[in-house]
Structure formats: structure tokens, C-alpha cells
Design an enzyme around this catalytic site. Structure first.
Site, PDB file in Angstrom:
ATOM      1  CD  GLU A   1      -3.140   0.669   2.191  1.00  0.00           C
ATOM      2  OE1 GLU A   1      -3.445  -0.515   2.439  1.00  0.00           O
ATOM      3  OE2 GLU A   1      -3.664   1.631   2.757  1.00  0.00           O
TER       4      GLU A   1
ATOM      5  CB  CYS B   1      -6.817  -2.964   5.813  1.00  0.00           C
ATOM      6  SG  CYS B   1      -6.569  -1.509   6.778  1.00  0.00           S
TER       7      CYS B   1
ATOM      8  CE  LYS C   1     -10.305  -7.832   8.574  1.00  0.00           C
ATOM      9  NZ  LYS C   1     -10.238  -7.303   7.209  1.00  0.00           N
TER      10      LYS C   1
ATOM     11  CB  SER D   1      -5.324   1.363  -1.108  1.00  0.00           C
ATOM     12  OG  SER D   1      -4.515   0.235  -1.350  1.00  0.00           O
TER      13      SER D   1
ATOM     14  CD  GLU E   1      -2.772   1.542  -4.247  1.00  0.00           C
ATOM     15  OE1 GLU E   1      -2.786   0.653  -3.383  1.00  0.00           O
ATOM     16  OE2 GLU E   1      -3.810   2.035  -4.746  1.00  0.00           O
TER      17      GLU E   1
ATOM     18  CB  CYS F   1      -9.583  -4.200  14.700  1.00  0.00           C
ATOM     19  SG  CYS F   1      -9.642  -3.954  12.949  1.00  0.00           S
TER      20      CYS F   1
ATOM     21  CD  GLU G   1     -15.027  -9.334  -4.859  1.00  0.00           C
ATOM     22  OE1 GLU G   1     -16.035 -10.049  -5.028  1.00  0.00           O
ATOM     23  OE2 GLU G   1     -15.067  -8.180  -4.392  1.00  0.00           O
TER      24      GLU G   1
ATOM     25  CD  GLU H   1     -11.906  -8.434   3.649  1.00  0.00           C
ATOM     26  OE1 GLU H   1     -11.675  -8.804   4.815  1.00  0.00           O
ATOM     27  OE2 GLU H   1     -11.207  -7.590   3.073  1.00  0.00           O
TER      28      GLU H   1
END
Ligand code: HC1
Ligand code: SF4
Length: 568
Positions: free
Chosen positions: A276, A296, A355, A316, A279, A502, A363, A358
Site C-alpha cells: 500500500e 483494509c 470480515k 487503495s 502504491e 478493530c 472475487e 469479506e
């Protein structure tokens, strides 16, 4: 494991022994958790204690005393529950039937028993309302709801999406969505803060313990667990383990639970930082879309996709550490260990319900094989240890497994708000100046529980302005400005959906007292301080992974496995 027909057991029983027996079937993988109804609020007292077997053709729908569950067709061993029907009935009668999930571990019930309080059947039983399953991981049972409104406040005031409301139906005040759409079709970000806020189990997250136990019991599977940075903060307080022993304890506990390999996914947090920040620096150098937002937190990503899709170019392209770890284990580790992807069962352990959502995104299941097969919350992990009757005082601390053993303190910090930004700044300064930094590694201005924090770094003539947001409602003023074309004065913005990051995730236990969240944050800060490596980019296992597998940060292979695209 099960060799017989598919099993659906509805346990309309409330005795402690009965519940323990069901737990043992779950643990041994005989039954799926989604098929167990533990509730003692639904059956009438006349039904108690009774086991009902449904869709289990070889067993008669039998009314059996709670004292035994006979072996039939070789599927079950006889279980002597040691509780007479009368005693079990008495025990059930004392249950307050509030609808909570504590079952036999209930202080109120203990008090009721001690004071010989007996609850009679009410004159009027409210009609049963079918359970609402309009979201893949959040379940609403209105039979347990007490209309306190805490879930609605958590969504609107704690997190921010504000999609829940009360409505009236058949004379009952129920919780539904503002739009009237199923929850999965609203701007719900799946953070689960509504579940965490519910005091009576009316909102529940779908548990995946059963399928993980089944994988552990399946001799054809190699079962790998990796555990998120923030989990050690509750492990430390829940089991009374000092912070410097928390990681080793967790590795030992997971081995005892039966996982074949255990990794620390702070390692993947390090990988995320390298990808990241590379990037980000490329965007700076090439005048790409700015500011760049972190990606994230899946709650935050869901929020962007659902409510502010115009913001997608600012996100990102990095997958979250969870998905980077899954993809790395399923591709790099599988090859290294000579295991077929199909035989590798990967479990992530996190403080987060988003999560679960996710990991289930299509994908992240290339060729139909999920990178992360199951997601357990920290609460589920601790419950699994209880189910297995693990005496945690006997846990031998262990190291995490190779080849991802080393983690940096920067990766650990991810678990609290500001941690991602702090880790990124530790790398950006080095990359911009070309010098190895050994001091001033702490960016205290981005730590803590404020909804918006800021920091600026100057390096080699470049100024990087960083913002850290936690709680989605705190992101909205910045988003609105960006969408109006206003310069918000930031280059890099970390957003975590849960206030404080978190450590406040909905998969953690509800904080018990003032200061609990601060203690959780301190555990992570302390571990960072004593870490051998404090910068993601100096983690030797990360460097070796690039050398052996990914090539270099943002390489084509890294893009294929570690980056993603978003869906408006
Ligand atoms: Fe988090 Fe993250 S820090 S999102 O809060 O970036 O869940 O701990 O695992 O993926 O590493 C959660 C925690 C977690 C990811 C990392
Ligand atoms: Fe999950 Fe952490 Fe995001 Fe909360 S802040 S939704 S726990 S990833």
C-alpha cells in the site's frame, strides 16, 4: 466425522447437561451449528426436556428423556446425561427465558435457583415470529427483542450507516431497515455493531465454529489458522496473560484446538504496508488520484461501495491483510508444503463480523475455491476453547509457524485506530529520504479514540499529510468535501469503521468497564515497543517472500494475488 445422513437437530431443551451434549456433537462435527437451536425461549415448558430430530429419516421423531441420546445407525454414541427428566424440567423452569444466548452460564438464573424462584408459564404467550435471515451473517430473532433500541443507536451513532429503525407489525414493535429492503440490500456495512449492542441475543452473528470443527476433524484437510492483530488484546485480558506472552499463548491455544498450522496475520499487515505504501508513493510521484484511502477495513470498503461509489478511485487497490494472507497461504504456502488447494482449509480469526462478509465475496474465491474458508470471531475462538474443555492454564506458549513467523510491531499496531497510518509513515519516511530511520518511530498523534486525528511528515522536500478516521460517521464530512472537489488537505487517509479501530470490533466481547478499550490499545502499543522489528519493510520473512515468490512490491504477481477491484 459423520458417516450417516445429514442431521438437523432442534434441541428444545434447556438443561445444562443437554446443552453440553449438543456442544459435544458440534465439536465432533456431527451436527452443523446452523442446525442447532439452543434457545430455551421457544419451546413451551410442556416440551421440555425433549429432543426433536428432524430430517433425520432413520431416527423416529422421538420424544426422548434428556438422560440419554441413544446410538442409532452407528451415528451417535450413547450419552448418559445423568439428569432425570424431572430434574431437567426443573432446571429448565428456572431459566428466565429472556432469550439470551448464555444458557446455563447465567448469573440471573443462578440467583433464581438459589432463591428457589420458579417461573410459571405466562397466561398469554406472544405469537412466534419467524427469524429474519435477510443478511448472510446477521440474524434477527424478534421473539427475543425487548425494543431497547440499542442496535438502532449503534448503527446510527456509533458506526454511522444509520440503516435500522423501529416499525410496528401485528401490534409488535420490531426492528427493520429504514428502506424496508432486506438488510443485505441496504447500506449495511456488516460491521456487526448492532449485534454487539444487543443485550438479549435478538441479533446474532452467524457462527462458523461448526464448519471449522468439521474441517479439523476431517483427516483429508490441512487446517491453517491465522490470527488478527487485535485478537491478542482480548486474549490478554480474558485469560489474564501478560502482553508479552499473549502471542505465544494464542499460538499454543490454536494448536490445542487442533489447527495444523498457525500463523500471525500481523505478517500480512506488514505485507499490506509494503504494497500500500508503494502504491501511495507511486500515486504521489505520478500525480495519481489523491487522497488515497486505506482499504483494509471491509466495513469501510462496503460503505464506499454502497453509499459513495464515486470515491472508489481513491481507495487503495490493496486487498485487506486477511485476504492477502488467504491468497498467500493458498498459493505460496500450498506450493511450498505440497498440498492441493482443495485440501487446505484456511481459517481467519478476527475481532470483526464484516470480515466474514469479506471472505465470502465471490472475487476472493478464484475458480470457486475460497482464499479464506471460514472466519471466526475472537468470541467464537474462545467459545471453541470452552467447548473443547481446554484448561487454558495448561497452554504451552508456542511460536507461530514458518514461513511467516516474523512479524513487526508496525503490523501489530494495525489492530487499533491509527496503526495502519503509523506503519505506513514508518515506511514512507524511509522511502522518501532513502535513509534507515532508527528513532522517532512513534507517531503518537494518530493513536487513540478521537474520531479524526492528523499528522504531517516532511521528508526530502515532500510533505505527506495524513488523517486517521474511525467511526464511519466521522468520515462523511471529509467524503462530502472530496466529492465537491474541495482540497481536504490530506494525502493519505486511514479509515476504520469501528470507533477506535478493530480493538472495538463487534466480534470481541462487549467492553466490560471504562478503560477496557484503552487497555486493549495498550497491549498492542506495548508489543510494538518490545518487537525485534518495528517496521514492516524490515521484516525478514516479508523480504524473503518477495525474493522467493512475489518478486517486488506491486509486481504483476503481487497485483494478481494481493490487489483487488471494487463494485459500485
Ligand atoms: Fe483488523 Fe486488519 S487490523 S482490519 O482491524 O487491517 O478484523 O485486528 O485483522 O485484514 O491485519 C480486523 C484487526 C485485521 C485486516 C489486519
Ligand atoms: Fe472490522 Fe476492524 Fe473494520 Fe470494525 S474497524 S469493521 S472490526 S475491520
Amino acid at each position: 466425522c459423520v458417516t450417516g445422513p445429514a442431521t438437523v437437530i432442534q434441541a428444545v431443551a434447556a438443561g445444562r447437561r443437554a446443552a453440553e451434549a449438543i456442544d459435544s456433537y458440534l465439536m465432533r462435527g456431527y451436527v452443523q451449528e446452523s442446525h442447532i437451536d439452543y434457545s430455551c425461549s421457544r419451546g413451551s415448558l410442556e416440551d421440555l426436556p425433549k429432543w426433536e430430530f428432524e430430517h433425520f429419516p432413520k431416527l423416529e421423531r422421538a420424544k426422548m428423556p434428556a438422560i440419554s441420546l441413544k446410538e442409532r445407525e452407528g451415528n451417535f454414541k450413547e450419552v448418559e446425561l445423568g439428569l432425570s427428566e424431572e430434574a431437567a424440567r426443573e432446571e429448565a423452569r428456572r431459566c428466565l427465558r429472556c432469550g439470551c444466548t448464555q444458557r446455563y452460564n447465567c448469573d440471573l438464573r443462578r440467583e433464581a435457583s438459589e432463591h428457589d424462584i420458579v417461573f410459571e408459564k405466562p397466561i398469554h404467550e406472544r405469537p412466534y415470529i419467524p427469524i429474519v435471515e435477510d443478511h448472510p451473517f446477521i440474524i434477527r430473532d424478534h421473539n427475543k427483542c425487548i425494543s431497547c433500541g440499542r442496535c438502532i443507536a449503534a448503527c446510527a451513532e456509533v458506526e454511522g450507516p444509520d440503516v435500522l429503525t423501529f416499525y410496528m407489525k401485528h401490534g409488535r414493535q420490531l426492528v427493520g431497515t429504514k428502506s424496508g429492503l432486506p438488510l443485505r440490500e441496504t447500506d449495511c456495512v456488516s460491521c456487526g455493531q448492532c449485534v454487539n449492542a444487543c443485550p438479549c441475543g435478538a441479533l446474532e452473528a452467524r457462527s462458523e465454529k461448526g464448519k471449522v470443527f468439521r474441517a479439523i476433524n476431517d483427516p483429508t484437510k490441512t487446517v491453517v489458522a491465522f490470527v488478527a492483530p487485535a485478537v491478542r488484546s482480548v486474549v490478554s485480558s480474558h485469560y489474564g496473560i501478560p502482553y508479552d506472552k499473549a502471542s505465544g499463548f494464542m499460538a499454543g491455544l490454536l494448536k490445542k484446538l487442533g489447527f495444523d498450522k498457525v500463523f500471525d496475520f500481523s505478517f500480512a499487515a506488514d505485507l499490506t504496508i509494503v504494497e500500500e505504501t508503494t502504491e501511495f508513493l507511486n500515486r504521489v510521484a505520478n500525480k495519481g488520484v489523491m487522497p488515497q484511502f486505506t482499504s483494509c477495513c471491509p466495513g469501510w470498503v462496503n460503505f464506499v461501495e454502497r453509499r459513495y461509489p464515486e470515491l472508489i478511485p481513491h481507495l487503495s487497490t490493496c486487498k485487506s491483510p486477511q485476504q492477502m494472507m488467504g491468497a498467500t497461504v493458498k498459493n505460496h504456502y500450498a506450493k511450498l508444503a505440497g498440498i492441493n488447494k482443495e485440501d487446505l482449509y484456511v481459517v481467519s480469526i478476527v475481532p470483526c463480523i464484516a470480515k466474514k462478509y469479506e471472505a465470502a465475496r465471490p472475487e476472493f474465491a478464484p475458480d470457486g475455491i475460497r482464499d479464506v474458508d471460514a472466519v471466526l470471531t475472537s468470541l467464537e475462538m474462545m467459545r471453541m476453547a470452552e467447548l473443547k474443555r481446554i484448561d487454558t492454564s495448561t497452554i504451552e506458549p508456542q511460536e507461530f509457524d514458518e514461513p511467516y513467523r516474523q512479524v513487526s510491531g508496525a503490523g501489530i499496531l494495525f489492530g487499533a485506530s491509527g496503526g495502519v497510518a503509523e506503519a505506513a509513515m514508518r515506511m514512507a519516511v524511509e522511502k522518501l529520504t532513502g535513509k534507515v530511520i532508527t528513532d522517532h518511530l512513534d507517531f503518537e498523534e494518530v493513536r487513540g479514540f478521537e474520531g479524526l486525528k492528523e499528522a504531517t511528515i516532511q521528508a526530502n522536500g515532500t510533505t505527506v499529510r495524513v488523517a486517521v478516521v474511525s467511526g464511519l460517521r466521522n468520515a462523511e464530512p471529509i467524503i462530502e468535501k472530496i466529492l465537491q472537489g474541495v482540497d481536504v488537505g490530506y494525502d493519505l487517509i486511514e479509515v476504520m469503521a469501528c470507533p477506535g479501530g478493530c480493538i472495538c470490533g463487534a466480534g470481541h466481547p462487549v467492553p466490560e468497564k471504562v478503560g477496557t478499550l484503552e487497555q486493549r490499545q495498550q497491549v498492542l502499543i506495548n508489543i510494538d515497543k518490545i518487537s525485534t522489528y518495528r517496521k514492516s519493510q524490515e521484516n525478514p520473512d516479508i523480504l524473503r517472500l518477495y525474493e522467493d515468490f512475489y518478486g517486488e512490491p506491486n509486481s504483476p504477481l503481487a497485483h494478481k494475488l494481493l490487489h483487488t477491484h471494487y463494485h459500485p
